[in-house]
Write a protein that holds these residues in place. Structure first.
Motif, PDB file in Angstrom:
ATOM      1  N   LEU A  23       1.124   4.147  -2.976  1.00 16.63           N
ATOM      2  CA  LEU A  23       0.887   5.565  -2.656  1.00 16.63           C
ATOM      3  C   LEU A  23       2.102   6.416  -3.043  1.00 16.63           C
ATOM      4  CD1 LEU A  23      -0.882   7.740  -1.372  1.00 16.63           C
ATOM      5  CD2 LEU A  23       0.095   7.161   0.842  1.00 16.63           C
ATOM      6  N   ILE A  69      -5.549   7.549  -5.446  1.00 19.44           N
ATOM      7  CA  ILE A  69      -5.558   6.132  -5.822  1.00 19.44           C
ATOM      8  C   ILE A  69      -6.975   5.609  -6.063  1.00 19.44           C
ATOM      9  CG2 ILE A  69      -4.935   3.800  -5.054  1.00 19.44           C
ATOM     10  CD1 ILE A  69      -2.670   5.048  -3.461  1.00 19.44           C
ATOM     11  N   SER A 114      -5.427  11.715   0.209  1.00 14.95           N
ATOM     12  CA  SER A 114      -4.504  11.279  -0.844  1.00 14.95           C
ATOM     13  C   SER A 114      -4.857   9.880  -1.322  1.00 14.95           C
ATOM     14  CB  SER A 114      -3.062  11.283  -0.331  1.00 14.95           C
ATOM     15  OG  SER A 114      -2.667  12.575  -0.014  1.00 14.95           O
ATOM     16  N   THR A 115      -5.162   8.996  -0.367  1.00 13.69           N
ATOM     17  CA  THR A 115      -5.485   7.616  -0.738  1.00 13.69           C
ATOM     18  C   THR A 115      -6.743   7.579  -1.591  1.00 13.69           C
ATOM     19  OG1 THR A 115      -4.559   6.938   1.373  1.00 13.69           O
ATOM     20  CG2 THR A 115      -5.784   5.294   0.174  1.00 13.69           C
ATOM     21  N   SER A 174       1.787   9.038  -6.172  1.00 17.24           N
ATOM     22  CA  SER A 174       1.940  10.459  -5.810  1.00 17.24           C
ATOM     23  C   SER A 174       3.067  11.084  -6.619  1.00 17.24           C
ATOM     24  CB  SER A 174       2.239  10.607  -4.314  1.00 17.24           C
ATOM     25  OG  SER A 174       1.173  10.132  -3.545  1.00 17.24           O
ATOM     26  N   TRP A 176       2.666  10.623   1.356  1.00 14.09           N
ATOM     27  CA  TRP A 176       3.478   9.467   0.966  1.00 14.09           C
ATOM     28  C   TRP A 176       4.756   9.367   1.788  1.00 14.09           C
ATOM     29  CZ3 TRP A 176       8.479   9.760  -0.605  1.00 14.09           C
ATOM     30  CH2 TRP A 176       8.953  10.972  -1.123  1.00 14.09           C
ATOM     31  N   ASN A 233       0.835  -1.214   0.000  1.00 12.46           N
ATOM     32  CA  ASN A 233       0.000   0.000   0.000  1.00 12.46           C
ATOM     33  C   ASN A 233       0.864   1.256   0.000  1.00 12.46           C
ATOM     34  OD1 ASN A 233      -2.297  -1.555   0.031  1.00 12.46           O
ATOM     35  ND2 ASN A 233      -2.609  -1.408   2.232  1.00 12.46           N
TER      36      ASN A 233
END
Length: 577
Positions: free
Chosen positions: A142, A511, A506-507, A146, A205, A138
């Motif tokens: 990320l 993503i 961000s996740t 990023s 990240w 994971n």
């Protein structure tokens, strides 16, 4: 024997090349010399592909420090990674990482910079997922996704620079400020630097990349991956001086510095505290760079690389001895169990806080005094000094939780200072943490600037540091029951401790949702309407025509009679009957 040989040979080669580059860098700095090396790779008719290398005091000094730190990290890894069956692969990955960084440092050309830039991204992904588990995977995804945002920005900048006939950006630095197109290229370069150096909103990240082995963290978070963006902007420093782009970066980097310092005070994972500390220092470098002081930013970049690498290596030695436990609440009293390691950790921490005459003091104190002397607004001024106080605060909180107080680990514990190889690796860096700041200060600023300030401003840095130390140590030391109110304000604590909800955003934003939207578009368009109106429709039409044709060719009397009747009826209709 193979393990020992590859580690030792790599260490020896890197340390020798590092010393050579440092001597060359000092000579280039004192003689104000710059060397361009051009190598014509291919010449075809009138077109030629030329590889250009730029050797000046900045690139040589930076390469020297990167190679010195990586040599110590590889030597340290010999013991830290001794239980790994694939240690040779690990060492080769680290060497590939260093090679990518070297390519980025000596390139005055955006194409060759992209090679080093993408090399860093690819090898960092391989190193982050080195421990094959879900958390590492994971974190690796990320990190990679990023950084791809910045890679795309750099590709767009390369495409835009085709208008100028060359990708050697160093030839266009003088006209950059007066040309709108170059400012656009500069904006793309700044976006690339923001993603690589983890500025808001791309910060999540960096703590996630702590899933990598600790020697990798020591290398990545001191002098290679995260500093690549700062280094690129040092080369493009003309774009940030007295421009809107510089003011925007001053705000973003100041907020990054503040957010990381605040988050580190709520964190209990040893490596993540140091990662957030790195993020805070990156914000400090970026903010002083956006004010136009690129030499100061580079100075702090080098000194920070030394004490941050040592900090990670000391943390790695503690984690290694605690059987991979990283929670600082499970430590305590380590000064009695591991006196030499904790002495190194303390020195690195004090250098980070700006303790006089250690490496961090010469750069941080100078940066803060220049900020006081500059025409900067009160909000940025507050961010600089409050974030400095937070740095000292989380450093002394870490000292309380891990080094002093009661020993909180199990009764049967293997805590000791017997890792001789790891200690030797740390001692090499310890020497530079003590003398590196003054050495670089004498080299880079041989004529000292006189900074005249009132006594209360001159003492402000020291006062902020002392207050931060007192708050960090005392708040941790005071009984939770009566004085720690953070649990009463859980939402605020959670918001501050999770980097202002940035990992979640961000996740989801980088993503989950883009990939889900991509899947829906693929299912509905590529595999849906495009197939129904395109290939699948034609396929069905051809199948139908082929079946009719095949049935006509079966020599069946009924088919012939039926076709004759249909033909006859159509003939009657056409003739008007």
């Amino acid at each position: 024997m193979r393990v020992i040989s590859i580690c030792f040979i790599s260490f020896l080669c890197l340390i020798l090349v590092s010393c050579s580059f440092f001597i060359m860098g000092s000579i280039f700095l004192l003689s104000d010399c710059v060397v361009f090396i051009e190598w014509e790779v291919l010449s075809l008719n009138s077109a030629s592909i030329v590889m250009t290398l730029l050797l000046d005091w900045i690139s040589l000094m930076f390469m020297s420090f990167v190679l010195f730190i990586s040599s110590m990290v590889i030597y340290y890894s010999k013991e830290y990674m001794q239980e790994d069956y694939n240690i040779n692969r690990f060492i080769l990955l680290v060497l590939m990482f260093v090679l990518s960084m070297m390519l980025l440092i000596i390139s005055p050309n955006l194409i060759s910079i992209l090679l080093g830039w993408d090399g860093l991204g690819l090898v960092s992904y391989c190193l982050v997922i080195y421990f094959q588990n879900v958390k590492s995977f994971n974190a690796g995804v990320l990190t990679a996704l990023s950084n791809r945002i910045g890679d795309v920005a750099l590709l767009l900048a390369i495409a835009w620079m085709m208008n100028y006939g060359s990708w050697n950006y160093v030839f266009y630095l003088d006209i950059m400020k007066n040309d709108f197109e170059m400012m656009l290229i500069g904006g793309l370069v700044v976006l690339a630097a923001m993603t690589k150096s983890a500025q808001i909103p791309f910060s999540s990240w960096l703590p996630a990349a702590m899933a990598a082995p600790t020697p990798v963290s020591a290398l990545v978070h001191s002098s290679t991956l995260v500093t690549a963006g700062i280094y690129l902007l040092i080369r493009f420093n003309v774009l940030l001086e007295n421009t809107c782009l510089g003011q925007f970066m001053l705000l973003i980097s100041g907020l990054t510095m503040f957010m990381a310092g605040l988050g580190a005070n709520f964190e209990f994972d040893l490596k993540k505290i140091i990662a957030l500390s790195t993020l805070s220092q990156l914000g400090l470098m970026m903010s002083i760079l956006s004010m136009g002081f690129y030499k100061l930013a580079f100075f702090h970049l080098l000194t920070h690389a030394l004490f941050k690498a040592l900090l990670f290596m000391c943390a790695g030695a503690i984690i290694h001895n605690m059987k991979n436990n990283q929670d600082i609440r499970m430590m305590g009293g380590l000064v009695k169990q591991m006196p030499l390691t904790t002495a190194c950790l303390n020195l690195a921490n004090l250098a980070l806080c700006g303790m006089p005459f250690l490496a961090g003091f010469y750069s941080k104190d100078l940066i803060l005094e220049i900020v006081m002397l500059s025409n900067v607004n009160s909000f940025s001024f507050f961010l600089f000094f409050f974030s400095t106080g937070l740095t000292v605060c989380y450093s002394f909180r870490l000292v309380y939780y891990s080094l002093t107080g009661d020993f909180n680990s199990g009764t049967l514990h293997p805590m000791n200072d017997e890792g001789k190889v790891m200690l030797r690796g740390m001692m090499g860096l310890l020497f530079m943490v003590i003398i590196g700041g003054s050495l670089l200060s004498w080299l880079m600023f041989p004529m000292p600037d006189m900074i005249c300030l009132p006594i209360y401003l001159k003492m402000l840095t020291l006062i902020v540091c002392i207050l931060g130390a007192m708050v960090g140590y005392l708040i941790s030391n005071i009984s939770l029951k009566f004085y720690n109110k953070s649990l009463s304000y859980y939402k605020i604590s959670f918001f501050s401790g999770t980097m202002w909800n940035m990992p979640i955003l961000s996740t989801l934003g980088v993503i989950y949702y883009p990939l889900m939207i991509g899947k829906k578009v693929y299912d509905n368009m590529d595999q849906g309407w495009s197939e129904q109106l395109g290939a699948q429709h034609m396929y069905k039409m051809f199948i139908g025509s082929a079946l009719i044709s095949q049935s006509l060719q079966n020599n069946n009397l009924k088919i012939y009679l039926l076709s004759f009747i249909i033909w006859f009826i159509m003939l009657l209709i056409l003739s008007g009957y």
